[in-house]
Design an enzyme around this catalytic site. Structure first.
Site, mmCIF file in Angstrom:
data_model
loop_
_atom_site.group_PDB
_atom_site.id
_atom_site.type_symbol
_atom_site.label_atom_id
_atom_site.label_comp_id
_atom_site.label_asym_id
_atom_site.label_seq_id
_atom_site.Cartn_x
_atom_site.Cartn_y
_atom_site.Cartn_z
ATOM 1 N N ARG A 191 0.769 -1.175 -0.193
ATOM 2 C CA ARG A 191 0.668 -0.231 0.265
ATOM 3 C C ARG A 191 0.761 1.301 0.008
ATOM 4 O O ARG A 191 2.373 1.249 0.319
ATOM 5 C CB ARG A 191 -0.734 0.178 1.332
ATOM 6 C CG ARG A 191 0.057 -0.355 2.798
ATOM 7 C CD ARG A 191 -0.688 0.218 4.085
ATOM 8 N NE ARG A 191 -0.457 1.964 3.639
ATOM 9 C CZ ARG A 191 0.752 2.188 3.831
ATOM 10 N NH1 ARG A 191 1.950 1.811 4.061
ATOM 11 N NH2 ARG A 191 0.731 3.876 3.881
ATOM 12 N N GLY A 192 0.378 2.503 -0.121
ATOM 13 C CA GLY A 192 1.319 3.259 -0.211
ATOM 14 C C GLY A 192 1.316 3.948 -1.400
ATOM 15 O O GLY A 192 1.606 3.114 -2.607
ATOM 16 N N ALA A 193 0.844 5.205 -2.139
ATOM 17 C CA ALA A 193 0.309 5.413 -3.475
ATOM 18 C C ALA A 193 1.990 5.079 -4.696
ATOM 19 O O ALA A 193 1.292 4.599 -5.552
ATOM 20 C CB ALA A 193 0.902 7.326 -3.549
ATOM 21 N N ARG A 204 -7.211 -0.577 -6.868
ATOM 22 C CA ARG A 204 -7.480 0.991 -6.216
ATOM 23 C C ARG A 204 -7.822 1.915 -7.141
ATOM 24 O O ARG A 204 -6.637 2.738 -7.195
ATOM 25 C CB ARG A 204 -6.188 1.026 -4.552
ATOM 26 C CG ARG A 204 -5.335 -0.174 -4.216
ATOM 27 C CD ARG A 204 -6.252 -0.146 -2.579
ATOM 28 N NE ARG A 204 -7.150 0.616 -1.728
ATOM 29 C CZ ARG A 204 -5.585 1.088 -1.121
ATOM 30 N NH1 ARG A 204 -4.936 0.350 -1.006
ATOM 31 N NH2 ARG A 204 -6.776 1.991 0.060
ATOM 32 N N GLN A 248 -2.764 1.708 10.146
ATOM 33 C CA GLN A 248 -1.698 2.423 9.271
ATOM 34 C C GLN A 248 -0.566 3.182 10.924
ATOM 35 O O GLN A 248 0.621 2.964 10.153
ATOM 36 C CB GLN A 248 -1.529 2.504 8.062
ATOM 37 C CG GLN A 248 -2.003 1.814 7.510
ATOM 38 C CD GLN A 248 -3.680 1.877 7.179
ATOM 39 O OE1 GLN A 248 -4.170 2.708 8.235
ATOM 40 N NE2 GLN A 248 -4.273 1.700 6.504
ATOM 41 N N ASP A 265 -2.291 10.876 -2.494
ATOM 42 C CA ASP A 265 -3.133 9.619 -3.126
ATOM 43 C C ASP A 265 -3.602 9.932 -4.623
ATOM 44 O O ASP A 265 -3.448 9.097 -5.332
ATOM 45 C CB ASP A 265 -3.711 8.819 -2.331
ATOM 46 C CG ASP A 265 -3.134 7.824 -1.108
ATOM 47 O OD1 ASP A 265 -3.014 6.204 -1.801
ATOM 48 O OD2 ASP A 265 -4.363 8.560 -0.275
ATOM 49 N N ASN A 289 -5.859 11.669 0.493
ATOM 50 C CA ASN A 289 -5.486 10.881 1.866
ATOM 51 C C ASN A 289 -6.017 10.654 2.292
ATOM 52 O O ASN A 289 -7.175 9.895 2.402
ATOM 53 C CB ASN A 289 -4.321 12.137 2.281
ATOM 54 C CG ASN A 289 -3.299 11.380 3.286
ATOM 55 O OD1 ASN A 289 -2.446 10.669 2.399
ATOM 56 N ND2 ASN A 289 -3.386 11.895 3.904
ATOM 57 N N LYS A 290 -5.208 9.477 3.333
ATOM 58 C CA LYS A 290 -5.545 8.787 4.443
ATOM 59 C C LYS A 290 -6.984 9.529 5.116
ATOM 60 O O LYS A 290 -6.688 10.505 5.248
ATOM 61 C CB LYS A 290 -5.309 8.039 5.063
ATOM 62 C CG LYS A 290 -5.779 7.389 6.301
ATOM 63 C CD LYS A 290 -6.572 5.702 5.651
ATOM 64 C CE LYS A 290 -6.709 5.372 6.975
ATOM 65 N NZ LYS A 290 -7.271 4.075 6.178
#
Length: 341
Positions: A44-46, A80, A186, A227, A237-238
């Site tokens: 995960r993570g852009a 995603r 996370q 993201d 973003n998150k």
């Protein structure tokens, strides 16, 4: 080791769902395995998703017949929807395949990996330089972050956490404050683990404690990742990021988005056009497999929110700093000449 890499004809990545208890490595030999790893957030993570997308194309075109490869690549690209880097990585490697075949696709994927490593180093330098300008005379800083934007979210170093890592290595980090980041933690599982690995001082807080921590003067700057960044500067973003931005604006604390240039999506005019992924109620109604809500409870679980550009002080990429507080936007703050086009 790198979060994700190409090893002997397949993808190798750290299973982030196993952290912090164990460092588990997954060897990915099929695109279906990669899609599963992406959907369950093993990777995960852009930036890391961009690398995963490109390497997934290389895996598909090397191992599958053309028609089947295209089907699996389409599934990979859609795994995603909010994060632009996944689709971009797929598109870059697929275009290389169309021009030069499977070897060209792999070469393109490895360039995406290497470019991400270089971009993270550039963002760390640019981000700390900006903090110097915004907070003159402060030799040591207290910074707050959410989710995970470190090496685990990229290949090495990271984006917003990469800036924090550089502050620490320069002996300028007073303390990092980490939001636990519900519902999958996370921040607590990954960012705290990374900060401990680097020996940096940090405190973990529940997400709902972040606004009062900012407003009562406990934070010098807020650093977050992204993201997807729209042409007008709105940033996905998150989930929980928007609340941090509102608190930072109230307290006149710099709020910086740190993300690679590849996360800027000029085809998306504003945050209104960003699709927000809902991951389903199970992540909210259970914790570590134990049900925490009554039977029959329904839940909403948006994985991201969108922070309007007018709440963001600046966007820091590997190629430029966009001062949104001075009405610049990604669309109207040109790249340096050497990067244009």
């Amino acid at each position: 080791m790198r979060t994700i890499d190409w090893i002997s004809g397949h993808i190798r990545l750290i299973d982030q769902t196993a952290l912090p208890a164990t460092v588990t490595v997954l060897d990915i030999h099929a695109v279906e395995e990669l899609v599963d790893a992406i959907k369950r957030l093993a990777v995960r993570g852009a930036p890391a998703l961009g690398v995963a997308g490109a390497m997934g194309v290389a895996l598909a075109v090397r191992n599958l017949p053309a028609e089947r490869a295209r089907e699996t690549i389409a599934t990979l690209r859609a795994a995603r929807p909010t994060a632009v880097n996944l689709a971009l990585g797929v598109d870059v490697a697929l275009a290389a395949f169309e021009r030069g075949g499977a070897d060209a696709a792999l070469d393109a994927a490895l360039r995406v990996r290497d470019d991400d490593i270089a971009a993270c180093r550039a963002m760390a330098r640019r981000g700390t330089d900006l903090l110097d300008r915004l907070l003159p005379g402060r030799s040591r800083l207290r910074v707050l972050t959410i989710c995970n934007t470190g090496a685990l979210a990229s290949v090495e170093h990271g984006t917003a956490l990469g800036v924090i890592e550089k502050l620490h290595s320069d002996d300028r980090l007073d303390r990092a404050v980490v939001c636990e980041t519900r519902p999958l933690l996370q921040g607590a599982r990954l960012t705290a683990w990374e900060l401990r690995q680097m020996g940096a001082p940090y405190d973990l807080i529940v997400d709902s404690a972040a606004p009062i921590t900012i407003i009562r003067g406990g934070i010098d700057a807020v650093l977050v990742g992204a993201d997807r960044i729209a042409a007008n500067g709105d940033t996905a973003n998150k989930i929980g990021t928007l609340g941090l931005a509102l608190a930072a604006a109230r307290a006149s604390v710099p709020f910086l988005v740190v993300a690679p240039e590849t996360t800027v999506d000029l085809r998306t005019p504003s945050g209104e056009a960003i699709e927000i992924e809902d991951r389903g109620g199970a992540e909210v109604c259970t914790f570590h497999g134990v049900q925490t809500a009554p039977d029959g409870t329904t839940a909403r679980n948006p994985a991201f929110d969108v922070t309007p550009a007018d709440l963001i002080t600046a966007i820091v990429t590997d190629q430029r700093t966009i001062d949104l507080s001075d009405n610049e936007t990604p669309a109207h703050r040109p790249l340096p000449a050497q990067h244009a086009g």
